[in-house]
Scaffold this motif. Structure first.
Motif, short mmCIF file in Angstrom:
data_model
loop_
_atom_site.label_atom_id
_atom_site.label_comp_id
_atom_site.label_asym_id
_atom_site.label_seq_id
_atom_site.Cartn_x
_atom_site.Cartn_y
_atom_site.Cartn_z
N SER A 98 0.77 -1.19 0.01
CA SER A 98 -0.06 -0.01 0.10
C SER A 98 0.94 1.20 0.07
O SER A 98 0.71 2.34 -0.59
CB SER A 98 -0.90 0.04 1.13
N LEU A 99 1.82 1.20 0.62
CA LEU A 99 2.91 2.24 0.35
C LEU A 99 3.74 2.59 -0.91
O LEU A 99 3.42 3.71 -1.21
CB LEU A 99 4.04 2.24 1.78
N GLU A 100 3.74 1.39 -1.60
CA GLU A 100 4.57 1.42 -2.95
C GLU A 100 3.35 2.00 -3.57
O GLU A 100 3.86 2.80 -4.73
CB GLU A 100 4.99 0.20 -3.22
N PHE A 123 13.54 4.81 5.58
CA PHE A 123 13.26 4.94 6.81
C PHE A 123 13.55 6.10 7.71
O PHE A 123 14.66 6.67 7.40
CB PHE A 123 14.37 3.74 7.69
N ASN A 124 13.15 6.60 8.66
CA ASN A 124 13.45 7.90 9.51
C ASN A 124 14.70 7.53 10.17
O ASN A 124 14.90 6.49 10.17
CB ASN A 124 12.28 8.54 10.28
N ALA A 125 15.40 8.52 10.76
CA ALA A 125 16.63 8.50 11.26
C ALA A 125 16.45 8.14 12.74
O ALA A 125 17.40 7.40 13.40
CB ALA A 125 17.40 9.66 11.09
N GLU A 126 15.69 8.60 13.39
CA GLU A 126 15.47 8.74 15.07
C GLU A 126 14.54 7.40 15.40
O GLU A 126 13.41 7.52 15.14
CB GLU A 126 14.80 9.84 15.47
N ALA A 127 15.19 6.37 15.80
CA ALA A 127 14.32 5.21 16.20
C ALA A 127 13.68 5.48 17.59
O ALA A 127 13.87 6.32 18.41
CB ALA A 127 15.50 4.04 16.44
N TYR A 128 12.43 4.95 17.51
CA TYR A 128 11.49 5.13 18.77
C TYR A 128 11.48 3.84 19.61
O TYR A 128 10.69 3.82 20.68
CB TYR A 128 10.03 5.63 18.20
N ALA A 129 12.02 2.80 19.22
CA ALA A 129 12.19 1.75 19.92
C ALA A 129 13.39 0.82 19.45
O ALA A 129 13.94 0.99 18.09
CB ALA A 129 10.81 0.81 20.10
N HIS A 130 13.97 -0.09 20.30
CA HIS A 130 15.12 -0.89 19.82
C HIS A 130 14.91 -2.38 20.69
O HIS A 130 14.56 -2.29 21.86
CB HIS A 130 16.23 -0.57 20.27
N TRP A 131 14.86 -3.50 19.93
CA TRP A 131 14.78 -4.62 20.70
C TRP A 131 15.62 -5.85 19.81
O TRP A 131 15.90 -5.54 18.81
CB TRP A 131 13.44 -4.91 20.90
N ARG A 132 15.72 -6.92 20.53
CA ARG A 132 16.42 -8.22 20.00
C ARG A 132 15.25 -9.04 19.86
O ARG A 132 14.44 -9.58 20.62
CB ARG A 132 17.28 -8.55 21.21
N PHE A 234 8.97 5.01 4.65
CA PHE A 234 8.26 5.76 3.86
C PHE A 234 8.56 5.53 2.31
O PHE A 234 9.28 4.53 2.31
CB PHE A 234 8.67 7.22 4.08
N ARG A 235 8.26 6.10 1.25
CA ARG A 235 8.44 5.92 -0.05
C ARG A 235 9.89 6.47 -0.01
O ARG A 235 10.26 7.47 0.44
CB ARG A 235 7.58 6.39 -1.02
N LYS A 236 10.66 5.54 -0.99
CA LYS A 236 12.09 5.91 -1.30
C LYS A 236 12.00 7.15 -2.37
O LYS A 236 11.29 7.16 -3.32
CB LYS A 236 12.92 4.75 -1.67
N ASP A 237 13.00 8.01 -2.31
CA ASP A 237 13.36 8.87 -3.49
C ASP A 237 11.99 9.81 -3.65
O ASP A 237 11.72 9.93 -4.68
CB ASP A 237 13.91 8.45 -4.45
N ASP A 238 11.22 10.21 -2.65
CA ASP A 238 10.32 10.80 -2.47
C ASP A 238 10.33 12.18 -1.84
O ASP A 238 10.73 12.08 -0.43
CB ASP A 238 9.19 10.28 -2.03
N ALA A 239 10.54 13.30 -2.38
CA ALA A 239 10.51 14.77 -1.71
C ALA A 239 9.81 14.90 -0.32
O ALA A 239 10.17 15.30 0.55
CB ALA A 239 10.61 15.87 -2.32
N ASP A 240 8.52 14.73 -0.61
CA ASP A 240 7.46 14.89 0.32
C ASP A 240 7.51 13.99 1.69
O ASP A 240 7.61 14.09 2.73
CB ASP A 240 6.24 14.80 -0.12
N SER A 241 8.13 12.80 1.38
CA SER A 241 8.23 11.62 2.16
C SER A 241 9.66 12.18 3.17
O SER A 241 9.37 12.13 4.48
CB SER A 241 8.47 10.28 1.62
N ASP A 242 10.59 12.59 2.37
CA ASP A 242 11.69 12.78 3.31
C ASP A 242 11.32 14.09 3.96
O ASP A 242 11.94 14.05 5.42
CB ASP A 242 12.89 13.58 2.23
N LYS A 243 10.53 14.89 3.69
CA LYS A 243 10.15 16.31 4.40
C LYS A 243 9.58 15.71 5.56
O LYS A 243 9.56 16.08 6.88
CB LYS A 243 9.39 17.17 3.78
N LEU A 244 8.54 14.61 5.50
CA LEU A 244 7.77 14.30 6.65
C LEU A 244 8.39 13.43 7.61
O LEU A 244 8.51 13.52 8.67
CB LEU A 244 6.75 13.40 5.88
N SER A 245 9.55 12.73 7.12
CA SER A 245 10.33 11.94 7.76
C SER A 245 11.34 12.84 8.74
O SER A 245 11.40 12.56 9.99
CB SER A 245 11.33 11.02 6.97
#
Length: 279
Positions: A98-100, A123-132, A234-245
């Motif tokens: 659906s994202l694609e 992917f955005n840069a700031e992780a909101y969780a981390h697990w194993r 997010f979608r890759k190589d998408d200016a609006d997605s980068d701004k939202l990210s």
């Protein structure tokens, strides 16, 4: 002043399914349109998530979509007046497609970042969780402790999940294969399948077992298989997605600094799995 939000109304579903970074949800009642203007200077963002991952994204007893991922995004939305988030629920296996195809603008379903996904998505840069991730078996099972022990065994997982990728990569590299059993998006019997012996094991993030197995019939075994950041997709190589990210990164940082993120994690997941300290 908080902006007004219109949340997608969803019907109650009594489904529960194990799958970290990729649990499953119900199919949407109607198709969502992707991002567009929602008001003066406000851009509507369609968020794709599920309804059947306990404590993460699920329908509560009042028919409300809630959980860690959902409530965190609602907090993020409050900090971003330029955006308005609307939730579109669907089966997990349909989220990335659906994202694609521009039906949603971001995926929020405790998604783990891995090399396979990075090739296709941003992917955005700031992780909101981390697990194993570790192997999970019935409490009475003492014969399995590693991926090698799973050769010839039935291992339950969700299609397109990060855990499925671990198993699929193992099979590519070994002659004796793991028998991967892909769980239906409508299934809710992970614990019973393991306890009854219909399957031998599954793979899950460290916080998942107490969430889906409150009676303590399962256990995690062996060393961690992967250790991953949890991010939005997010979608890759998408200016609006980068701004939202970038905007979401700023909001996540703010929620980390004021303690909101940690509080949400403890409230919904039973422990603080956020930030570097969770590694």
């Amino acid at each position: 002043m908080r902006k007004r939000k219109s949340w997608l109304s969803v019907s109650a579903l009594g489904l529960m399914l194990l799958s970290s970074g990729c649990g499953n949800g119900g199919e949407p009642a109607a198709q969502a349109s992707a991002s567009g203007e929602s008001g003066a200077g406000v851009t509507k963002i369609v968020v794709g998530t599920g309804t059947a991952f306990p404590k993460v994204c699920f329908i509560d007893e009042n028919g409300k979509l809630t959980g860690f991922d959902v409530e965190l995004l609602r907090k993020i939305d409050e900090l971003l007046p330029q955006y308005e988030f609307d939730f579109q629920t669907m089966d997990f296996s349909n989220l990335l497609l659906s994202l694609e195809t521009d039906k949603i603008d971001l995926v929020a379903h405790v998604m783990e970042k891995n090399p396979e996904r990075e090739q296709k998505y941003h992917f955005n840069a700031e992780a909101y969780a981390h697990w194993r991730n570790r192997i999970v078996v019935a409490k009475t099972n003492d014969s399995i402790r590693s991926l090698d022990d799973l050769q010839g065994k039935k291992v339950l997982t969700g299609a397109t999940s990060a855990e499925a990728q671990i198993l699929e990569n193992y099979n590519k590299e070994h002659d004796k294969k793991i028998d991967i059993v892909y769980q239906s998006g409508q299934a809710n019997d992970t614990v019973s399948q393991l306890v009854s012996g219909r399957v031998d094991a599954t793979i899950a993030a460290d916080f998942v077992v107490p969430v889906i197995d409150p009676q303590g019939q399962l256990k995690q075994v062996g060393e961690e298989l992967t250790s991953d950041d949890v991010l939005y997709v997010f979608r890759k190589d998408d200016a609006d997605s980068d701004k939202l990210s970038d905007a979401i990164d700023g909001a996540v940082k703010e929620l980390k600094e004021d303690g909101t993120l940690s509080k949400l994690s403890v409230e919904w997941l039973g422990s603080d799995v956020t930030g570097d300290h969770a590694k």
